[in-house]
Write an enzyme that holds these catalytic residues in place. Structure first.
Site, PDB file in Angstrom:
ATOM      1  N   ASN A 151      77.699  16.406  29.891  1.00  0.00           N
ATOM      2  CA  ASN A 151      76.821  15.259  30.125  1.00  0.00           C
ATOM      3  C   ASN A 151      75.824  14.998  29.011  1.00  0.00           C
ATOM      4  O   ASN A 151      75.396  13.876  28.820  1.00  0.00           O
ATOM      5  CB  ASN A 151      76.092  15.421  31.463  1.00  0.00           C
ATOM      6  CG  ASN A 151      75.521  16.797  31.656  1.00  0.00           C
ATOM      7  OD1 ASN A 151      76.235  17.799  31.561  1.00  0.00           O
ATOM      8  ND2 ASN A 151      74.236  16.881  31.914  1.00  0.00           N
ATOM      9  N   HIS A 201      77.787   7.072  40.852  1.00  0.00           N
ATOM     10  CA  HIS A 201      76.792   6.360  40.042  1.00  0.00           C
ATOM     11  C   HIS A 201      76.972   6.565  38.528  1.00  0.00           C
ATOM     12  O   HIS A 201      76.271   5.967  37.729  1.00  0.00           O
ATOM     13  CB  HIS A 201      75.360   6.701  40.489  1.00  0.00           C
ATOM     14  CG  HIS A 201      74.846   8.045  40.075  1.00  0.00           C
ATOM     15  ND1 HIS A 201      74.018   8.213  39.000  1.00  0.00           N
ATOM     16  CD2 HIS A 201      75.034   9.283  40.595  1.00  0.00           C
ATOM     17  CE1 HIS A 201      73.695   9.501  38.885  1.00  0.00           C
ATOM     18  NE2 HIS A 201      74.306  10.172  39.836  1.00  0.00           N
ATOM     19  N   CYS A 324      67.620  15.477  34.090  1.00  0.00           N
ATOM     20  CA  CYS A 324      67.009  16.485  34.948  1.00  0.00           C
ATOM     21  C   CYS A 324      66.063  17.379  34.152  1.00  0.00           C
ATOM     22  O   CYS A 324      65.115  17.907  34.688  1.00  0.00           O
ATOM     23  CB  CYS A 324      68.074  17.356  35.604  1.00  0.00           C
ATOM     24  SG  CYS A 324      69.610  16.515  35.845  1.00  0.00           S
TER      25      CYS A 324
HETATM   26  C1  LIG Z   1      75.253  13.571  37.014  1.00  0.00           C
HETATM   27  C2  LIG Z   1      76.014  14.834  36.966  1.00  0.00           C
HETATM   28  C3  LIG Z   1      76.106  15.676  38.076  1.00  0.00           C
HETATM   29  C4  LIG Z   1      75.331  15.413  39.346  1.00  0.00           C
HETATM   30  O1  LIG Z   1      75.824  14.311  40.037  1.00  0.00           O
HETATM   31  P1  LIG Z   1      74.892  13.643  41.174  1.00  0.00           P
HETATM   32  O2  LIG Z   1      75.784  12.661  41.834  1.00  0.00           O
HETATM   33  O3  LIG Z   1      73.767  12.991  40.450  1.00  0.00           O
HETATM   34  O4  LIG Z   1      74.466  14.733  42.076  1.00  0.00           O
HETATM   35  C5  LIG Z   1      76.887  16.807  37.990  1.00  0.00           C
HETATM   36  N1  LIG Z   1      77.560  17.100  36.870  1.00  0.00           N
HETATM   37  C6  LIG Z   1      77.513  16.304  35.778  1.00  0.00           C
HETATM   38  C7  LIG Z   1      78.309  16.677  34.582  1.00  0.00           C
HETATM   39  C8  LIG Z   1      76.740  15.150  35.783  1.00  0.00           C
HETATM   40  O5  LIG Z   1      76.686  14.395  34.701  1.00  0.00           O
END
Ligand SMILES: *Cc1c(COP(=O)(O)O)cnc(C)c1O
Length: 397
Positions: A151, A201, A324
């Site tokens: 991410n 999302h 985060c």
């Molecule tokens: C955003 C994200 C998550 C968490 O997803 P949520 O739906 O926001 O709980 C987990 N892993 C990765 C790689 C992400 O980018």
């Protein structure tokens, strides 16, 4: 100019997704567990959504479990594999150092419960090596969990190869595909995936909804106890509008995947080439093995936070570290995992492009970042030390 360049944090909902949700808010609002027709209509929509999501991932619909998002799916995948492992006396899990905190924090919890965890290195290019996964697998390994795309960096991992290896060695394989789904092709059969997490999302669907895929025969452990929804594996009245929005968004994203990649990749590379011209800065992660829209750089002598605020003044929404962790003073665990020293890891910038970005906007991003980096450096005592030679540069000019 207003540019939203933080699509890795979350995305704007697509019209299609919004419209797919609306009827399930004020017309087909029944509880899918209710027996009267308005409930049964919701139930039908739910099962239809399950099939459609499964089709996008080339999965068996019976293996799709709707959740509140990526974090919940990640938690449930790891806990389930650990519980299955424990029954067979296998209490070793393998993952990587740069996973999302939904994975890393769950692993920490499992460690406290007596499980052993190996976190593989991700090297300078931000990619896990298949041969290192092979070396790490032991007779007591119950799970390998490696994300499909990181991410923060956007680097793609050799999921298919790791999956094949795990099959061969009889170890369960989970992938956090939250960044990858809707952005690169995901096929659970072809990629040898046993469990997978996605979140709406991150591909223009609504927030607070996601899914866990678990191959047939994998017994899931409940994270949320209560009613018998989701084959008894995930209690709570189903988020029908959210699920319908996610389904529409996933179908839309998967249908336009080829165009998306073709259009976005050259713009991403133009952005990389432009930011490469800033002295004493470097791209984080592999140049080619990356998502079509995600770019991450470190610049010496600046603070990520100041960079973000000044970019915001120029109408640009970007990120430093992940959503985060920004707001905390610790440098990103991802940048440390690829070997960036602390002082450089603080000066990171992630730009994650949306598919509607234009060449002019990319050029505006390049000019703005160049100006802001230059401005911040001129004010920085840290930078002065670098220029005077009191401190050593990490990167080349
Ligand atoms: C955003 C994200 C998550 C968490 O997803 P949520 O739906 O926001 O709980 C987990 N892993 C990765 C790689 C992400 O980018």
């Amino acid at each position: 100019m207003q540019i939203y360049a933080d699509n890795a944090a979350t995305t704007k909902m697509s019209r299609t997704a919004i419209e797919a949700m609306l009827p399930y808010m004020d017309q087909v609002y029944g509880n899918p567990s209710s027996l009267y027709s308005i409930g049964q209509k919701a139930k039908e929509a739910l099962e239809n959504a399950r099939e459609r999501c499964a089709k996008c991932l080339n999965a068996d619909p019976r293996g799709i479990f709707f959740t509140s998002g990526g974090s919940e799916a990640d938690n449930q995948a790891l806990v389930s594999a650990a519980m299955l492992g424990e029954k067979k006396g296998k209490k070793h899990l393998i993952s990587s150092a740069f996973e999302h905190h939904a994975i890393l924090h769950t692993l920490k919890k499992l460690e406290k419960q007596g499980f052993e965890v190996t976190l593989l290195p991700v090297h300078e290019n931000g990619v896990v090596r298949v041969e290192e996964v092979a070396e790490a697998i032991r007779p007591d390994t119950c799970l390998v969990s490696i994300m499909a795309a990181n991410n923060e960096l956007g680097t793609l991992q050799p999921v298919k190869e790791i999956g094949a290896l795990c099959r061969e060695r009889g170890v369960l394989f989970h992938t956090d595909a939250v960044q990858a789904a809707g952005h690169v092709k995901i096929d659970v059969e072809d990629m040898n995936i046993d469990m997978l997490s996605i979140s709406a999302h991150k591909f223009h669907g609504p927030k607070g909804v996601g899914l866990l895929y678990a191959k047939r025969g994998i017994f899931l452990t409940n994270i949320i106890e209560g009613g018998a929804q989701e084959r008894g594996k995930r209690a709570g009245t189903e988020n029908i509008p959210g699920i319908m929005g996610m389904t529409a968004a996933l179908e839309e994203a998967c249908a336009r995947l080829e165009d998306y990649t073709k259009r976005l990749t050259p713009l991403r590379d133009r952005l990389i080439a432009g930011l490469d011209r800033i002295p004493y800065g470097e791209l984080n992660g592999d140049r080619e093995k990356r998502l079509p829209g995600t770019v991450n750089f470190c610049f010496e002598g600046i603070e990520g936070e100041s960079l973000l605020l000044l970019l915001d003044d120029k109408g640009i929404s970007a990120s430093s570290g992940s959503a985060c962790t920004s707001g905390s003073l610790d440098p990103s665990h991802v940048l440390l995992a690829i070997g960036r020293p602390h002082e450089v890891a603080h000066g990171s910038l992630r730009l994650s492009l949306g598919d509607d970005i234009t060449e002019e906007e990319v050029d505006y991003l390049i000019t703005s970042v160049t100006e802001v980096v230059d401005y911040l450096r001129r004010m920085s005592p840290f930078w002065r030390d670098l220029v005077s030679g009191k401190r050593k540069h990490v990167f080349e000019a």
